[in-house]
Write an enzyme that holds these catalytic residues in place. Structure first.
Site, short mmCIF file in Angstrom:
data_model
loop_
_atom_site.label_atom_id
_atom_site.label_comp_id
_atom_site.label_asym_id
_atom_site.label_seq_id
_atom_site.Cartn_x
_atom_site.Cartn_y
_atom_site.Cartn_z
CD GLU A 20 -0.41 -8.53 8.59
OE1 GLU A 20 -1.63 -8.62 8.40
OE2 GLU A 20 0.18 -7.44 8.69
CB CYS A 58 -6.77 -6.92 0.31
SG CYS A 58 -6.83 -7.82 1.85
CD GLU A 102 -6.86 -4.51 -5.53
OE1 GLU A 102 -5.96 -3.65 -5.60
OE2 GLU A 102 -7.07 -5.18 -4.50
N PRO A 141 -1.26 5.90 9.78
CG PRO A 141 -2.86 7.19 10.91
CD PRO A 141 -1.37 6.93 10.81
CE LYS A 197 0.12 -3.35 8.27
NZ LYS A 197 0.59 -4.63 7.71
CD GLU A 256 -0.16 -9.69 4.39
OE1 GLU A 256 -0.85 -10.04 3.42
OE2 GLU A 256 0.39 -10.50 5.14
P1 NAP Z 1 -2.12 2.60 -0.69
O1 NAP Z 1 -2.47 3.76 -1.50
O2 NAP Z 1 -0.97 1.77 -1.12
O3 NAP Z 1 -1.90 3.17 0.78
C1 NAP Z 1 -1.63 2.35 1.89
C2 NAP Z 1 -0.88 3.14 2.95
O4 NAP Z 1 0.40 3.50 2.44
C3 NAP Z 1 -1.55 4.45 3.35
O5 NAP Z 1 -1.29 4.71 4.70
C4 NAP Z 1 -0.81 5.45 2.47
O6 NAP Z 1 -0.86 6.76 2.97
C5 NAP Z 1 0.58 4.90 2.52
N1 NAP Z 1 1.43 5.32 1.40
C6 NAP Z 1 1.07 5.87 0.21
N2 NAP Z 1 2.16 6.12 -0.54
C7 NAP Z 1 3.24 5.74 0.19
C8 NAP Z 1 4.65 5.72 -0.04
N3 NAP Z 1 5.16 6.16 -1.20
N4 NAP Z 1 5.47 5.24 0.92
C9 NAP Z 1 4.96 4.77 2.09
N5 NAP Z 1 3.63 4.76 2.36
C10 NAP Z 1 2.78 5.23 1.43
O7 NAP Z 1 -3.33 1.58 -0.53
P2 NAP Z 1 -4.86 1.93 -0.23
O8 NAP Z 1 -5.42 2.54 -1.46
O9 NAP Z 1 -4.97 2.66 1.05
O10 NAP Z 1 -5.46 0.47 0.01
C11 NAP Z 1 -5.99 -0.31 -1.00
C12 NAP Z 1 -5.00 -1.34 -1.48
O11 NAP Z 1 -4.52 -2.09 -0.37
C13 NAP Z 1 -5.60 -2.36 -2.41
O12 NAP Z 1 -4.71 -2.67 -3.43
C14 NAP Z 1 -5.83 -3.56 -1.52
O13 NAP Z 1 -5.94 -4.79 -2.19
C15 NAP Z 1 -4.65 -3.49 -0.63
N6 NAP Z 1 -4.87 -4.20 0.65
C16 NAP Z 1 -4.18 -5.35 0.89
C17 NAP Z 1 -4.41 -6.07 2.05
C18 NAP Z 1 -3.67 -7.35 2.36
O14 NAP Z 1 -3.70 -7.78 3.52
N7 NAP Z 1 -2.99 -7.97 1.42
C19 NAP Z 1 -5.36 -5.61 2.97
C20 NAP Z 1 -6.03 -4.42 2.69
C21 NAP Z 1 -5.77 -3.73 1.52
P3 NAP Z 1 -1.91 7.84 2.41
O15 NAP Z 1 -3.25 7.32 2.76
O16 NAP Z 1 -1.54 9.07 3.13
O17 NAP Z 1 -1.70 7.93 0.94
#
Ligand code: NAP
Ligand code: MG
Length: 478
Positions: free
Chosen positions: A457, A284, A379, A175, A160, A249
């Site tokens: 990306e 992911c 998932e 982060p 990013k 993503e």
């Molecule tokens: P997540 O819970 O959605 O969190 C991702 C990021 O968003 C964290 O920094 C989180 O902060 C923040 N966040 C949480 N709630 C938010 C809100 N309401 N508004 C704005 N930001 C918010 O995801 P994760 O559990 O960390 O990651 C796993 C998921 O990511 C899986 O579904 C995976 O498949 C997906 N993923 C996708 C890709 C891709 O390139 N497509 C790559 C990697 C992962 P906090 O940590 O403080 O809650």
């Protein structure tokens, strides 16, 4: 650790903090500031001024500054990889490799931006416009918010931040709360490298509390988010109020299809690497549903289990360790409950699944059927192998597409007609033939179909997403 707002390492305005844990030991290793609304809004406001300063620096000089950052990062690589290992629980070797991946991404974008061309319209292509000279330039969008998930903090930050910065944007980075430390450390390195203080804002805190102050802020021009689909949709809704651009993503539930003529040993090795031996399966786009031809099921399963038995689970700093913990005990418990749920729906747990704190033994589930949630949209973000069998290609593709996700897909076959047919029929942003869908290269436009996201990306696409096109016309000049 502190946040970095406008060049100052700081606590949050109300001094509140969050703990950061080492999942391998359960110990608190540090704290981070829990940013307030005021902190977030100040960082975003200042980023506008920072962007003006950064965007006014010529492209080649921005490239030199970001190259400085790469060199400083290389010097500090051991220290940052150590912090990353502690906060994530992944083997140190994997964390150390991430440093090279980050510098590789920055250097690739520095090079790509230097040949990122505008267009000159053919003169006289339209009657009445033959005396005009029309061309385009690409300008930065402004402030790009980079919201990073826990599973690949440094690398996903780089995907990013590198395009956003080289194109002349300011960044506001948030982060993940589970492992924010290594990413926060990079802020100080960018500052040391010479990026203007206000152009790089690093804020920390719970996304569910402060995310909305980023998503709803009209001064943010693009939100580049990687994470879950549920949060992605929430961000999209909030961003819409200001027509803020989004790059999303999101999650995946990638199909892995082993055809009757596929090489079982290759399939087993790729399944093992992508679903267990890399990031403990917290990837992911990796294969998450194993769709195996009936004739090969037993062989595939037996060989996979033998391979899984070779993994050494343990202290991430021990060079013998090949399987780290999950990012947190909470994440491991979630996987444990998803395994139990799938068993309650009728699957057989034939190997693994035992949890110890944040560690989990990779699990193999047999006897999957299409009425189970994991075959659709549940998932599992960890080392679990749900296996379902098929007899005909038509059955395999129907199972493959029976999800609202569409990030990656893979097929194992020696028949190139079958491979091409699958590549055409499957609904996914990337299709890998004879390899796990966790495959990602710098050049490929990476992203998802359906609810796996919006945008791509990659070296040829990310620069489009962080810039805007301006058309310039010199009227009557010719
Ligand atoms: P997540 O819970 O959605 O969190 C991702 C990021 O968003 C964290 O920094 C989180 O902060 C923040 N966040 C949480 N709630 C938010 C809100 N309401 N508004 C704005 N930001 C918010 O995801 P994760 O559990 O960390 O990651 C796993 C998921 O990511 C899986 O579904 C995976 O498949 C997906 N993923 C996708 C890709 C891709 O390139 N497509 C790559 C990697 C992962 P906090 O940590 O403080 O809650
Ligand atoms: Mg942690």
């Amino acid at each position: 650790m502190k946040m970095l707002i406008s060049g100052v390492l700081c606590d949050s305005a109300d001094k509140s903090k969050q703990n950061v844990y080492n999942p391998a030991t359960g110990e608190v290793i540090d704290t981070i500031p829990a940013a307030t609304q005021e902190d977030v809004e100040r960082a975003i406001r200042d980023s506008v001024e920072g962007q003006r300063e950064w965007g006014a620096i010529p492209l080649y000089k921005r490239g030199q500054i970001l190259e400085n950052f790469c060199k400083i990062l290389e010097k500090n690589g051991d220290e940052i990889a150590t912090v990353l290992t502690k906060e994530m629980g992944k083997p140190y070797r994997e964390a150390r490799n991430d440093i090279g991946a980050v510098t590789g991404i920055f250097r690739a974008y520095i090079a790509a931006a230097a040949t990122y061309l505008g267009e000159t319209m053919p003169i006289g292509a339209q009657g009445g416009k033959e005396h005009d000279f029309e061309f385009t330039v690409r300008e930065p969008l402004g402030t790009v918010a980079c919201i990073v998930p826990y599973n690949g903090p440094l690398v996903l930050f780089a995907y990013k931040a590198a395009p956003a910065l080289i194109a002349g944007n300011a960044i506001v980075v948030k982060p993940a709360s589970d492992d924010p430390l290594a990413v926060l450390m990079l802020g100080s390195l960018l500052l040391e490298a010479g990026v203007p203080a206000k152009a790089i804002q690093f804020i920390s805190g719970s996304g569910s509390k402060i995310g909305k102050y980023i998503s709803e802020n009209p001064l943010v021009n693009r939100i580049s988010f990687t994470g879950s689909t549920a949060v992605g949709i929430e961000i999209y809704e909030k961003a819409a109020k200001n027509l803020t651009h989004v790059s999303l993503e999101l999650g995946g539930n990638a199909p892995f299809v082993l055809m009757p003529d596929g090489q079982v040993d290759v399939a087993v090795q790729e399944a093992f690497l992508g679903r267990a031996a890399t990031l403990t399966g917290q990837v992911c786009n990796t294969s998450k549903r194993f769709i195996i031809h009936e004739s090969l099921k037993n062989e595939f399963m037996e060989k996979l289990i033998s391979k899984l038995k070779t993994l050494v689970m343990g202290d991430p700093f021990d060079p013998e360790t090949t399987l780290g913990s999950l990012v947190s005990e909470h994440a491991a418990k979630e996987i444990e409950s998803q395994i139990q749920k799938t068993v309650a729906q009728g699957a057989r747990l034939v190997y693994g699944g035992e949890r110890n704190g944040a560690y989990i033994v990779p699990a193999v589930l047999d006897g999957l059927t299409m009425d189970m949630e994991v075959m659709h949209d549940m998932e599992i973000f960890g080392p679990v192998f749900p296996i379902i069998t098929f007899n005909t290609y038509e059955e395999a593709i129907e199972i493959a597409n029976a999800t609202t996700y569409g990030l990656g897909a893979s097929i194992y076959t020696e028949n190139m007609r079958t491979a091409l047919r699958f590549a055409k029929d499957v609904q996914a942003g990337s299709v890998i033939v004879n390899g796990n869908s966790y495959y990602r290269s710098l050049l490929m436009p990476f992203g998802g179909y359906k609810k796996s996201g919006i945008g791509r990306e990659g070296l040829f696409t990310a620069l489009d997403e962080v810039t805007q096109i301006k058309c310039i016309v010199f009227k009557g000049m010719l």
